[in-house]
Design a protein around this motif. Structure first.
Motif, PDB file in Angstrom:
ATOM      1  N   ARG A   3      40.855 -98.088 -10.878  1.00  0.00           N
ATOM      2  CA  ARG A   3      39.762 -98.188  -9.887  1.00  0.00           C
ATOM      3  C   ARG A   3      39.216 -96.797  -9.663  1.00  0.00           C
ATOM      4  N   ILE A   4      37.914 -96.654  -9.830  1.00  0.00           N
ATOM      5  CA  ILE A   4      37.266 -95.351  -9.748  1.00  0.00           C
ATOM      6  C   ILE A   4      36.087 -95.457  -8.794  1.00  0.00           C
ATOM      7  N   ALA A   5      35.963 -94.478  -7.898  1.00  0.00           N
ATOM      8  CA  ALA A   5      34.829 -94.407  -6.979  1.00  0.00           C
ATOM      9  C   ALA A   5      34.010 -93.161  -7.317  1.00  0.00           C
ATOM     10  N   ILE A   6      32.704 -93.326  -7.317  1.00  0.00           N
ATOM     11  CA  ILE A   6      31.799 -92.206  -7.575  1.00  0.00           C
ATOM     12  C   ILE A   6      30.919 -92.030  -6.348  1.00  0.00           C
ATOM     13  N   LEU A   7      30.990 -90.843  -5.741  1.00  0.00           N
ATOM     14  CA  LEU A   7      30.135 -90.491  -4.604  1.00  0.00           C
ATOM     15  C   LEU A   7      29.127 -89.463  -5.098  1.00  0.00           C
ATOM     16  N   GLU A   8      27.920 -89.929  -5.329  1.00  0.00           N
ATOM     17  CA  GLU A   8      26.865 -89.099  -5.924  1.00  0.00           C
ATOM     18  C   GLU A   8      25.527 -89.623  -5.434  1.00  0.00           C
ATOM     19  N   ASP A   9      24.700 -88.738  -4.865  1.00  0.00           N
ATOM     20  CA  ASP A   9      23.425 -89.192  -4.326  1.00  0.00           C
ATOM     21  C   ASP A   9      22.327 -89.318  -5.381  1.00  0.00           C
ATOM     22  N   ARG A  10      22.508 -88.728  -6.524  1.00  0.00           N
ATOM     23  CA  ARG A  10      21.549 -88.918  -7.624  1.00  0.00           C
ATOM     24  C   ARG A  10      21.965 -90.170  -8.385  1.00  0.00           C
ATOM     25  N   LEU A  11      21.283 -91.259  -8.108  1.00  0.00           N
ATOM     26  CA  LEU A  11      21.693 -92.556  -8.650  1.00  0.00           C
ATOM     27  C   LEU A  11      21.666 -92.606 -10.174  1.00  0.00           C
ATOM     28  N   SER A  12      20.721 -91.914 -10.797  1.00  0.00           N
ATOM     29  CA  SER A  12      20.669 -91.921 -12.262  1.00  0.00           C
ATOM     30  C   SER A  12      21.894 -91.210 -12.840  1.00  0.00           C
ATOM     31  N   TYR A  13      22.303 -90.113 -12.234  1.00  0.00           N
ATOM     32  CA  TYR A  13      23.504 -89.398 -12.689  1.00  0.00           C
ATOM     33  C   TYR A  13      24.735 -90.291 -12.527  1.00  0.00           C
ATOM     34  N   ALA A  14      24.850 -90.927 -11.375  1.00  0.00           N
ATOM     35  CA  ALA A  14      25.998 -91.798 -11.104  1.00  0.00           C
ATOM     36  C   ALA A  14      26.031 -92.982 -12.070  1.00  0.00           C
ATOM     37  N   ALA A  15      24.875 -93.600 -12.319  1.00  0.00           N
ATOM     38  CA  ALA A  15      24.816 -94.754 -13.211  1.00  0.00           C
ATOM     39  C   ALA A  15      25.186 -94.366 -14.644  1.00  0.00           C
ATOM     40  N   ASP A  16      24.698 -93.210 -15.094  1.00  0.00           N
ATOM     41  CA  ASP A  16      25.038 -92.748 -16.442  1.00  0.00           C
ATOM     42  C   ASP A  16      26.524 -92.443 -16.555  1.00  0.00           C
ATOM     43  N   LEU A  17      27.078 -91.788 -15.540  1.00  0.00           N
ATOM     44  CA  LEU A  17      28.507 -91.479 -15.558  1.00  0.00           C
ATOM     45  C   LEU A  17      29.330 -92.765 -15.556  1.00  0.00           C
ATOM     46  N   LYS A  18      28.895 -93.734 -14.780  1.00  0.00           N
ATOM     47  CA  LYS A  18      29.596 -95.028 -14.737  1.00  0.00           C
ATOM     48  C   LYS A  18      29.635 -95.670 -16.128  1.00  0.00           C
ATOM     49  N   VAL A  51      40.874 -92.817  -8.615  1.00  0.00           N
ATOM     50  CA  VAL A  51      40.149 -91.560  -8.808  1.00  0.00           C
ATOM     51  C   VAL A  51      38.869 -91.597  -7.986  1.00  0.00           C
ATOM     52  N   TRP A  52      38.570 -90.474  -7.346  1.00  0.00           N
ATOM     53  CA  TRP A  52      37.283 -90.268  -6.688  1.00  0.00           C
ATOM     54  C   TRP A  52      36.536 -89.202  -7.474  1.00  0.00           C
ATOM     55  N   VAL A  53      35.276 -89.449  -7.791  1.00  0.00           N
ATOM     56  CA  VAL A  53      34.377 -88.441  -8.345  1.00  0.00           C
ATOM     57  C   VAL A  53      33.407 -88.116  -7.216  1.00  0.00           C
ATOM     58  N   VAL A  54      33.390 -86.847  -6.797  1.00  0.00           N
ATOM     59  CA  VAL A  54      32.616 -86.474  -5.609  1.00  0.00           C
ATOM     60  C   VAL A  54      31.672 -85.324  -5.926  1.00  0.00           C
ATOM     61  N   ASP A  55      30.387 -85.545  -5.668  1.00  0.00           N
ATOM     62  CA  ASP A  55      29.389 -84.483  -5.748  1.00  0.00           C
ATOM     63  C   ASP A  55      29.462 -83.702  -4.440  1.00  0.00           C
ATOM     64  N   LEU A  56      29.435 -82.388  -4.516  1.00  0.00           N
ATOM     65  CA  LEU A  56      29.536 -81.590  -3.285  1.00  0.00           C
ATOM     66  C   LEU A  56      28.243 -81.536  -2.496  1.00  0.00           C
ATOM     67  N   MET A  57      27.102 -81.521  -3.179  1.00  0.00           N
ATOM     68  CA  MET A  57      25.824 -81.322  -2.498  1.00  0.00           C
ATOM     69  C   MET A  57      25.099 -82.643  -2.317  1.00  0.00           C
ATOM     70  N   MET A  58      24.979 -83.064  -1.062  1.00  0.00           N
ATOM     71  CA  MET A  58      24.238 -84.284  -0.727  1.00  0.00           C
ATOM     72  C   MET A  58      23.951 -84.287   0.768  1.00  0.00           C
ATOM     73  N   ALA A  59      23.125 -85.205   1.210  1.00  0.00           N
ATOM     74  CA  ALA A  59      22.801 -85.295   2.630  1.00  0.00           C
ATOM     75  C   ALA A  59      24.064 -85.544   3.448  1.00  0.00           C
ATOM     76  N   SER A  60      24.057 -85.008   4.649  1.00  0.00           N
ATOM     77  CA  SER A  60      25.261 -85.094   5.483  1.00  0.00           C
ATOM     78  C   SER A  60      25.488 -86.485   6.066  1.00  0.00           C
ATOM     79  N   GLY A  61      24.443 -87.197   6.425  1.00  0.00           N
ATOM     80  CA  GLY A  61      24.600 -88.542   6.985  1.00  0.00           C
ATOM     81  C   GLY A  61      24.907 -88.522   8.468  1.00  0.00           C
ATOM     82  N   ASP A  62      25.360 -89.674   8.994  1.00  0.00           N
ATOM     83  CA  ASP A  62      25.637 -89.811  10.423  1.00  0.00           C
ATOM     84  C   ASP A  62      27.028 -89.337  10.810  1.00  0.00           C
ATOM     85  N   ASN A  63      27.976 -89.401   9.863  1.00  0.00           N
ATOM     86  CA  ASN A  63      29.364 -89.078  10.172  1.00  0.00           C
ATOM     87  C   ASN A  63      29.720 -87.611   9.979  1.00  0.00           C
TER      88      ASN A  63
END
Length: 135
Positions: A3-18, A51-63
């Motif tokens: 089970r792998i989670a990808i946290l990435e705000d660039r959807l095209s990058y995330a989809a390609d990596l997936k 595994v988590w794949v996490v992009d460091l730079m993205m919008a902060s959000g509400d939390n």
């Protein structure tokens, strides 16, 4: 089944990596998160990944406040720290992908199972191969 989670705000990058991870690990279950809020929400509901794949730079959000996230430069880092500090870390590995200079970040001191890739130096194929090597 990995089970792998990808946290990435660039959807095209995330989809390609997936897709590349699915080629390397056909039986993998991969979830995409485009915001820190949606990833934190999934974790607080008890979901877990190998595994988590996490992009460091993205919008902060509400939390995560903009100040805490350095106006988006460190939202992923804050997410990782929060995941660990609040006991939501259930993954064996965290793979950091970023375009920012991380010379001042000391990920091994946070957790020795954090691996970092610079987007300018590593291709998505490199990242997918590294993830596949975990299984």
């Amino acid at each position: 089944m990995p089970r792998i989670a990808i946290l990435e705000d660039r959807l095209s990058y995330a989809a390609d990596l997936k897709i590349l991870i699915e080629i390397a690990l056909p039986d993998a279950e991969i979830d995409l998160f485009s915001t820190v809020d949606s990833a934190l929400d999934a974790l607080t509901k008890g979901a877990s990944w190998d595994v988590w794949v996490v992009d460091l730079m993205m919008a902060s959000g509400d939390n995560i406040s903009a100040d805490e996230a350095e106006n988006g430069l460190a939202a992923g880092r804050v997410f990782i720290q929060r995941m660990i500090d609040e006991g939501m870390r259930k993954s064996a590995r965290i793979v950091v992908v970023t375009s920012r200079n991380t010379d001042d970040d000391d990920f091994p001191s946070i957790d020795s199972n954090i691996i970092e890739f610079q987007k300018s130096e590593a291709t998505q194929v490199d990242i997918a191969k590294e993830i596949a090597s975990f299984f």
